[in-house]
Design an enzyme around this catalytic site. Structure first.
Site, PDB file in Angstrom:
ATOM      1  N   HIS A  73       0.814  -1.220   0.000  1.00  0.00           N
ATOM      2  CA  HIS A  73       0.000   0.000   0.000  1.00  0.00           C
ATOM      3  C   HIS A  73       0.846   1.267   0.000  1.00  0.00           C
ATOM      4  O   HIS A  73       0.359   2.343  -0.324  1.00  0.00           O
ATOM      5  CB  HIS A  73      -1.001   0.007   1.161  1.00  0.00           C
ATOM      6  CG  HIS A  73      -0.403   0.301   2.484  1.00  0.00           C
ATOM      7  ND1 HIS A  73      -0.046  -0.666   3.389  1.00  0.00           N
ATOM      8  CD2 HIS A  73      -0.100   1.482   3.076  1.00  0.00           C
ATOM      9  CE1 HIS A  73       0.449  -0.101   4.476  1.00  0.00           C
ATOM     10  NE2 HIS A  73       0.428   1.207   4.309  1.00  0.00           N
ATOM     11  N   ASP A 119      -0.100  -7.684   1.637  1.00  0.00           N
ATOM     12  CA  ASP A 119       0.397  -6.303   1.594  1.00  0.00           C
ATOM     13  C   ASP A 119       1.924  -6.286   1.582  1.00  0.00           C
ATOM     14  O   ASP A 119       2.567  -6.043   2.600  1.00  0.00           O
ATOM     15  CB  ASP A 119      -0.151  -5.551   2.812  1.00  0.00           C
ATOM     16  CG  ASP A 119       0.114  -4.051   2.758  1.00  0.00           C
ATOM     17  OD1 ASP A 119       0.470  -3.549   1.677  1.00  0.00           O
ATOM     18  OD2 ASP A 119      -0.057  -3.397   3.802  1.00  0.00           O
ATOM     19  N   SER A 212       4.194   2.286   8.295  1.00  0.00           N
ATOM     20  CA  SER A 212       3.847   1.284   7.286  1.00  0.00           C
ATOM     21  C   SER A 212       5.071   0.828   6.511  1.00  0.00           C
ATOM     22  O   SER A 212       5.939   1.621   6.145  1.00  0.00           O
ATOM     23  CB  SER A 212       2.838   1.854   6.289  1.00  0.00           C
ATOM     24  OG  SER A 212       1.580   1.989   6.873  1.00  0.00           O
TER      25      SER A 212
END
Length: 258
Positions: A73, A119, A212
């Site tokens: 992402h 992811d 992230s």
């Protein structure tokens, strides 16, 4: 549901890190960052890199001198020319960072940007990242046992009430959750797929916005990738991409494109 990536315009040299998504993407927001941790040093996390664009901050891990693993992402709907990768620096953007551009990137084909299943992304750097305080880290082949303590590092937000990321790298120690506990915690809110694992000390220690793509490390190996969470240090644990699950895909990409 909030991805642990933070989209903010850069002011001067503020750069880099976490994840997003859900079964009900229109009704829930997700987020992640380092909360309840401690000020660290790149000397303790030499594999840790900053994966940046002009608008976003994510983390990553150096697996081979020319290859970085991060969250899908963080790179979704972007081009390789959007990125700069910083290594060997404790502060966002340096100083003294080794900087590389990206000349190839791959997202796992079954990545779902709404649920954040699988992811993970692979980034090939323009040249080897080598220098002071830079080392690679091995990919874990076995899952982390429940209740084992793992380390998460990044430049993400230091509390759940701010969008401001940390200027200096932080780390936090959190316990892993069993799969059953992870699935139970998110029942009715988010489907936990086989690529997802949970870790956190509820209300106290967690990753957050800006983290992230960063590393979850167990016994010196990369076992997870910061993906997403519902709030930070909340009633729900953070979600990480399981490295043992995506390991073969990443290594195949490296072999085919090196």
């Amino acid at each position: 549901m909030i991805d642990r990536c933070l989209a903010t315009l850069f002011l001067v040299l503020i750069l880099v890190f976490l994840s997003a998504s859900d079964a009900h993407p229109d009704s829930v927001e997700m987020q992640p960052r380092i909360i309840g941790g401690y000020v660290s040093s790149i000397k303790e996390e030499k594999y840790l890199v900053q994966v940046t664009t002009a608008e976003e901050l994510c983390g990553g891990s150096l697996i081979k001198p020319r290859w970085v693993i991060t969250a899908a992402h963080c790179v979704y709907n972007k081009t390789k020319d959007d990125f700069k990768v910083y290594g060997g620096a404790s502060n966002q953007g340096g100083p003294y960072a080794i900087i590389r551009t990206v000349d190839f990137m791959a997202i796992r084909p079954d990545f779902n940007h709404k649920t954040l299943n699988m992811d993970v992304a692979a980034l090939r750097l323009s040249s080897d990242m080598i220098g002071a305080n830079i080392e690679t880290i091995a990919l874990a082949a076995q899952s982390v046992p429940a209740r084992a303590v793992v380390k998460v590092s990044g430049w993400g937000a230091l509390n759940a009430d701010t969008s401001e990321t940390a200027m200096r790298v932080h780390s936090v120690l959190v316990p892993m959750w069993s799969r059953a506990s992870c699935v139970s915690a998110f029942r009715g809110k988010h489907r936990i797929t086989r690529s997802m694992v949970c870790a956190a000390k509820l209300y106290k220690r967690d990753s957050c916005d800006g983290d992230s793509g960063g590393p979850l490390v167990y016994r010196g190996q990369l076992a997870g990738i910061v993906s997403f969470g519902y709030g930070c240090a909340s009633a729900l644990p953070g979600i990480y991409t399981s490295v043992p699950v995506i390991r073969k895909w990443f290594l195949r990409v490296v072999e085919e494109h090196s």
